[in-house]
Design a protein around this motif. Structure first.
Motif, mmCIF file in Angstrom:
data_model
loop_
_atom_site.group_PDB
_atom_site.id
_atom_site.type_symbol
_atom_site.label_atom_id
_atom_site.label_comp_id
_atom_site.label_asym_id
_atom_site.label_seq_id
_atom_site.Cartn_x
_atom_site.Cartn_y
_atom_site.Cartn_z
ATOM 1 N N GLY A 455 0.823 -1.212 0.000
ATOM 2 C CA GLY A 455 0.000 0.000 0.000
ATOM 3 C C GLY A 455 0.851 1.252 0.000
ATOM 4 N N GLY A 456 1.909 1.259 0.781
ATOM 5 C CA GLY A 456 2.743 2.446 0.887
ATOM 6 C C GLY A 456 3.533 2.716 -0.376
ATOM 7 N N SER A 479 -7.170 -0.180 -5.089
ATOM 8 C CA SER A 479 -6.402 -1.245 -4.470
ATOM 9 C C SER A 479 -5.407 -0.681 -3.461
ATOM 10 C CB SER A 479 -5.667 -2.012 -5.573
ATOM 11 O OG SER A 479 -5.020 -3.113 -5.026
ATOM 12 N N HIS A 480 -4.786 0.453 -3.836
ATOM 13 C CA HIS A 480 -3.808 1.094 -2.937
ATOM 14 C C HIS A 480 -4.427 1.383 -1.568
ATOM 15 C CE1 HIS A 480 -1.473 4.324 -1.111
ATOM 16 N NE2 HIS A 480 -2.518 5.108 -1.221
ATOM 17 N N PHE A 481 -5.600 2.004 -1.557
ATOM 18 C CA PHE A 481 -6.096 2.389 -0.234
ATOM 19 C C PHE A 481 -6.733 1.219 0.514
ATOM 20 C CE2 PHE A 481 -9.841 4.011 -2.715
ATOM 21 C CZ PHE A 481 -10.833 3.297 -2.076
ATOM 22 N N HIS A 482 -7.141 0.192 -0.220
ATOM 23 C CA HIS A 482 -7.569 -1.006 0.508
ATOM 24 C C HIS A 482 -6.353 -1.699 1.151
ATOM 25 C CE1 HIS A 482 -11.518 -0.586 -1.437
ATOM 26 N NE2 HIS A 482 -11.964 -1.310 -0.437
ATOM 27 N N MET A 486 -7.387 -1.554 4.814
ATOM 28 C CA MET A 486 -7.779 -2.906 5.203
ATOM 29 C C MET A 486 -6.535 -3.745 5.526
ATOM 30 S SD MET A 486 -10.339 -5.506 3.290
ATOM 31 C CE MET A 486 -10.891 -6.983 4.116
ATOM 32 N N GLY A 487 -5.569 -3.697 4.622
ATOM 33 C CA GLY A 487 -4.343 -4.474 4.842
ATOM 34 C C GLY A 487 -3.554 -3.985 6.029
ATOM 35 N N GLY A 488 -3.683 -2.704 6.350
ATOM 36 C CA GLY A 488 -2.981 -2.158 7.500
ATOM 37 C C GLY A 488 -3.866 -2.128 8.734
ATOM 38 N N PHE A 525 -7.315 -11.745 1.028
ATOM 39 C CA PHE A 525 -7.186 -10.287 0.920
ATOM 40 C C PHE A 525 -6.230 -9.955 -0.222
ATOM 41 C CE2 PHE A 525 -4.346 -6.713 1.804
ATOM 42 C CZ PHE A 525 -5.251 -5.676 1.723
ATOM 43 N N ASN A 526 -5.088 -10.611 -0.217
ATOM 44 C CA ASN A 526 -4.108 -10.318 -1.265
ATOM 45 C C ASN A 526 -4.589 -10.769 -2.642
ATOM 46 O OD1 ASN A 526 -1.426 -9.086 -0.282
ATOM 47 N ND2 ASN A 526 -1.967 -10.542 1.327
ATOM 48 N N LEU A 527 -5.284 -11.902 -2.682
ATOM 49 C CA LEU A 527 -5.782 -12.372 -3.977
ATOM 50 C C LEU A 527 -6.932 -11.499 -4.486
ATOM 51 C CD1 LEU A 527 -5.689 -16.268 -3.618
ATOM 52 C CD2 LEU A 527 -4.033 -14.746 -4.704
#
Lengths: 646, 319
Positions: A455-456, A479-482, A486-488, A525-527
């Motif tokens: 994301g970063g 996708s970046h902000f998810h 979400m990922g963070g 999540f990654n997929l």
């Protein structure tokens, strides 16, 4: 410090010892104020406001073709929220004071019914928030499932274009609202007093107010759906906002209401952290989660008023025919974009910093090492918070406003990756030559470092103006902000729940089910979201119900993964139900061998946390250090060395 | 194993993987990266993307290698008891190095992005009504826009107006009599000056393969430049949510030879002449009201203005 003098004399084992009148919010039984009266208050308030709106503006500003009177809808929403707050008892104290009467005595209600009342106990509010944010999360998640269903096929549509855009808008707004409070509310309210050695939050009534106004915001934003929904996405851009039907009132007023809760929570948190630290809890001993929440509170307090004002301006445009955002009448649609993002970008860090704080707490415990470069980490959080006020126009690179400012905003945006990088320095340094225990909280913490990195780094691509031409407004940014939120944040929140719920509930969450939850959530999540980078780079804009045929394979892959990601949340829900109710396993007092002050209280935590205010002697991260000083002196309980030394 | 060995191992793995990833990224993926090479701006945007990718891949791989190594080597089952104390709480050299490296990378990225933005005249992004980085010939094109019969000859910059409205893009060619069409045809090897505006809400004109994106704001002329380099068709999508049919707001355009463009433009100008007369005069922006965009051909069948009261009687629609 005179905190002990603040202990009310009214409680002793939950029973009142004086004959003073007890507040309606804390009286036992149904004839008191609780969730039921709040619901009645909200309904009566809405109907009253709606009637009043029709009475005072019966034929004036009907929204075209909606069959709704915008004044009636707005007053209905306002009175509905007022009724909700009145019904739950949030206004008892101020109204009594204003009337010159002695407010009812506030005592600590015991038993399960306290979770349905206006409680001023920070631990009750924390658990209320857990349920509240999970409700937000699951409803927002259901909407996400609907979005991914629609995107299964570019030509066969499961929803009408109208319904789809309303689902997208509702999903974005609900999730953003939830994410602003997902850590500050549940974990912040519950843990901060315990972590800093305080008996309570600084302003318990404001704390309770922040929760009940947060729940009111949930209802207001969902009231947009029966009012016809809103088509603007979570960003609410004018003139689309001006053009939209009465559902837009739900969005504008919803953000204003949630904004009130955010400001209240942030202000209360900041004051508590600054003023309610126990003796010896110096700034260099404050837990890293508390640092992150202090930085977050600064953002909540300083950025949210802009959102509130922006929402009110929008409401005035719709009801009082002002023209803040109406170009033709002297206003400017750019004004909304500026106000919204002046709040919106700090908000992004409101949704990142608490996650960094959580993993900062988890890593030392499960590596048996001190937090590496603690001061750099704390400075990084403050740095991120400060810089976040100077980056908002990177959302407007292609908007045509201030093109000559783009290099400046490119610089400030890229500068923010320096303090964000500090968080990685802290994490990677702590992992060095560690002894890593792969418990569920640790897995989630490691996942944050994995996900947030993607994301970063993609954020740097977005901040670069030439690259932004291709990636702005597409699935790449989605996708970046998810990946960051979400990922963070969400992964950190889950890690935080597995880590602290044993303290909050006295029950351990099942590890085996937890492993299933973690791995399904991490993998899917990654997929789900990684293919969206490619989809975006191949030209698919956000918020569309149809797309190029050649992107169907990737979209389908993402959708199926999203359904399985949704399933992982069901595993989590099952784990909660199984571990807390079906097969509860009593948690040890300190199951993870943590040195954190919050783990040194009895289980369950007594009503006033500490029998005597502790004297803090050391920071909580001195793992594997022979002869490390004790964490705190808890009085009768003696010096607390906390965890056994490894 | 001492400290040096750990770092040496990790560095070796990192260097090998990073070089492999960068070579793969630059030579295999790079030439196919969006937005392609159809225009000068697209080409520069692609190079910019690839250069950032070259930096990003080693960063990501570095953290992953480190984490993977830590998880494998320092798991509780294998690792000896860690050492706490001051040495584990911080390391000035590491901290200074980390902060220095990230600062240099960040400042370099910002400087490179700014350089790319300036030399590529805005890199195809919307620069607002008064662009400060314009290619040569752009000013003349803007002047020519108000000479409806000035046409276009190879070597000149071509002004094209993009008008967004719910839910379609239309294009006006001001130097060809100001005709308006839903086709976007552009000549090859030419500087194109896009003047992007909207009649209602905010849209965003995204000509994907051209490397152009500019928001279409009502009452704003958002200017973006590009220089066509290849023949072929390209996709146009709206990339700013503009309401219900936002997803359906797309079409395609074509870059054709200069001769083919001139022929198409002249034919379309002639074919559309009757309609063009009814359009409002060419302007950078238009203010729609009950009479349409600066007047026009509206429900009463007259040109402009018309009386809504005459048309609708007392049930006057909101303006």
């Amino acid at each position: 410090m005179t905190i002990s003098a603040e202990r009310p004399v009214a409680t002793s084992g939950g029973a009142t010892t004086t004959t003073e009148r007890v507040s309606w919010t804390q009286r036992p039984g149904i004839w008191s104020q609780h969730l039921g009266t709040a619901i009645v208050g909200a309904i009566v308030g809405y109907l009253l406001g709606h009637w009043l709106g029709n009475a005072i503006a019966s034929s004036y500003p009907y929204i075209q073709n909606s069959g709704q009177n915008v004044i009636a809808v707005t007053l209905g929403e306002i009175f509905g929220v007022a009724g909700w707050l009145l019904g739950i008892g949030a206004l008892n104290y101020p109204l009594a004071k204003m009337a010159g009467r002695q407010p009812g005595k506030e005592v600590d209600v015991q038993g399960w019914s306290k979770y349905f009342r206006y409680s001023t106990n920070h631990k009750t509010v924390g658990l209320q928030y857990v349920v509240g944010v999970l409700l937000f999360l699951f409803t927002g998640g259901l909407l996400a499932m609907a979005i991914r269903t629609e995107l299964l096929n570019p030509t066969t549509h499961y929803f009408s274009a109208d319904t789809y855009i309303k689902i997208v808008s509702e999903h974005g707004t609900v999730m953003m609202m939830m994410a602003t409070s997902i850590v500050v509310g549940p974990l912040g309210n519950y843990l901060v007093p315990l972590m800093i050695g305080s008996r309570r939050m600084a302003f318990p009534r404001i704390e309770a107010f922040s929760f009940w106004v947060f729940t009111a915001g949930y209802m207001v934003i969902f009231s947009a759906l029966p009012l016809g929904g809103f088509p603007t996405g979570w960003t609410g851009y004018a003139p689309l906002q001006t053009q939209a039907g009465p559902g837009m009132i739900g969005y504008l007023f919803g953000f204003a209401v949630i904004g009130m809760g955010m400001m209240a929570a942030g202000f209360n948190m900041a004051v508590t952290i600054i003023n309610y630290r126990a003796p010896g809890m110096t700034w260099s001993r404050v837990p890293i989660l508390v640092w992150s929440l202090l930085a977050t509170s600064a953002l909540l307090t300083l950025a949210t008023p802009t959102l509130f004002a922006a929402g009110v301006f929008g409401l005035l445009d719709k009801t009082a025919q002002t023209a803040f955002y109406v170009n033709e009448h002297g206003g400017s649609a750019y004004l909304w974009q500026n106000l919204f993002w002046f709040f919106g970008h700090p908000e992004v860090y409101i949704m990142a910093l608490p996650g960094f704080g959580i993993v900062g707490e988890i890593l030392p415990v499960f590596t048996r090492k001190p937090l590496f470069a603690y001061k750099v980490g704390a400075a990084g959080m403050i740095g991120v918070a400060l810089l976040s006020f100077f980056v908002w126009q990177h959302h407007l690179y292609q908007s045509g406003i201030n093109p000559d400012m783009r290099p400046l905003f490119m610089l400030t945006t890229e500068l923010i990756s320096i303090p964000t990088g500090f968080i990685y320095l802290v994490g990677m340094g702590t992992l060095y030559k560690a002894k890593i225990r792969f418990e569920i909280p640790m897995l989630f913490a490691l996942a944050l470092y994995f996900n947030f990195l993607i994301g970063g780094v993609t954020g740097v691509f977005l901040s670069d103006v030439p690259v932004n031409v291709t990636v702005h407004g597409g699935f790449f940014v989605l996708s970046h902000f998810h990946y960051t939120i979400m990922g963070g944040l969400l992964f950190a929140f889950m890690g935080g729940l597995y880590y602290w719920l044993p303290k909050m509930t006295g029950r351990m969450l099942n590890k085996k089910i937890g492993l299933w939850h973690f791995w399904t959530m991490f993998v899917f999540f990654n997929l789900t979201f990684f293919p969206m980078f490619i989809i975006g780079l191949l030209g698919q804009p956000r918020r569309v119900f149809t797309y190029a045929k050649n992107l169907q394979g990737l979209n389908d892959f993402s959708s199926v993964s999203a359904f399985l990601l949704g399933f992982s949340f069901l595993i989590f829900a099952f784990n909660m139900v199984y571990s807390l109710w079906i097969n509860p396993q009593k948690a040890p007092a300190n199951p993870w061998d943590s040195r954190g002050l919050e783990w040194q209280t009895a289980n369950p935590v007594p009503s006033y946390n500490f029998e005597r205010i502790p004297v803090v002697l050391s920071d909580p991260y001195r793992y594997s250090e022979p002869g490390a000083p004790a964490v705190a002196d808890l009085g009768d309980a003696g010096l607390v060395h906390a965890a056994p030394q490894d | 194993m001492n400290e040096t060995h750990h770092l040496r191992r990790m560095t070796t793995i990192w260097v090998i993987l990073s070089i492999a990833a960068d070579l793969l990224g630059w030579f295999v993926l790079g030439p196919h990266m969006p937005p392609g090479r159809m225009t000068e701006t697209a080409y520069h945007d692609q190079i910019d993307f690839n250069i950032l990718l070259m930096v990003a891949l080693p960063v990501v791989i570095g953290v992953w290698v480190y984490m993977g190594y830590a998880i494998t080597v320092w798991s509780a089952k294998r690792a000896p008891d860690p050492v706490g104390g001051d040495a584990a709480r911080g390391n000035t050299r590491t901290q200074v190095l980390w902060i220095s490296i990230t600062s240099v990378m960040t400042l370099a990225a910002a400087a490179f992005g700014t350089w790319a933005l300036v030399v590529d005249h805005g890199s195809g992004g919307g620069e607002g009504p008064n662009p400060i980085w314009a290619p040569s010939g752009a000013a003349q094109a803007e002047t020519a826009a108000f000479s409806p019969n000035s046409g276009w000859t190879p070597g000149q910059a071509l002004p094209v107006q993009v008008i967004g409205q719910q839910w379609k893009f239309t294009y006006r060619y001001p130097t060809f009599g100001g005709f308006e069409t839903s086709q976007l045809i552009l000549p090859d090897n030419a500087t194109i000056v896009f003047n992007v505006t909207s009649l209602d809400v905010i849209h965003s004109f995204w000509a994907y393969q051209l490397g152009v994106k500019a928001d279409a704001n009502p009452q704003v002329n958002d200017v973006a430049y590009t220089e066509t380099k290849q023949l072929g068709s390209f996709m146009v999508r709206c990339s700013e949510l503009c309401g219900i049919w936002h997803g359906a707001m797309y079409n395609s355009g074509q870059v054709v030879t200069p001769a083919a463009f001139q022929s198409w433009a002249q034919q379309t100008e002639a074919a559309n002449a009757a309609n063009t007369k009814l359009l409002p005069p060419f302007a950078w922006t238009y203010v729609p009201d009950a009479n349409g965009a600066n007047g026009g051909y509206y429900p009463d069948g007259k040109a402009t203005p018309y009386s809504s009261v005459e048309v609708y009687g007392s049930k006057n629609p909101a303006s």
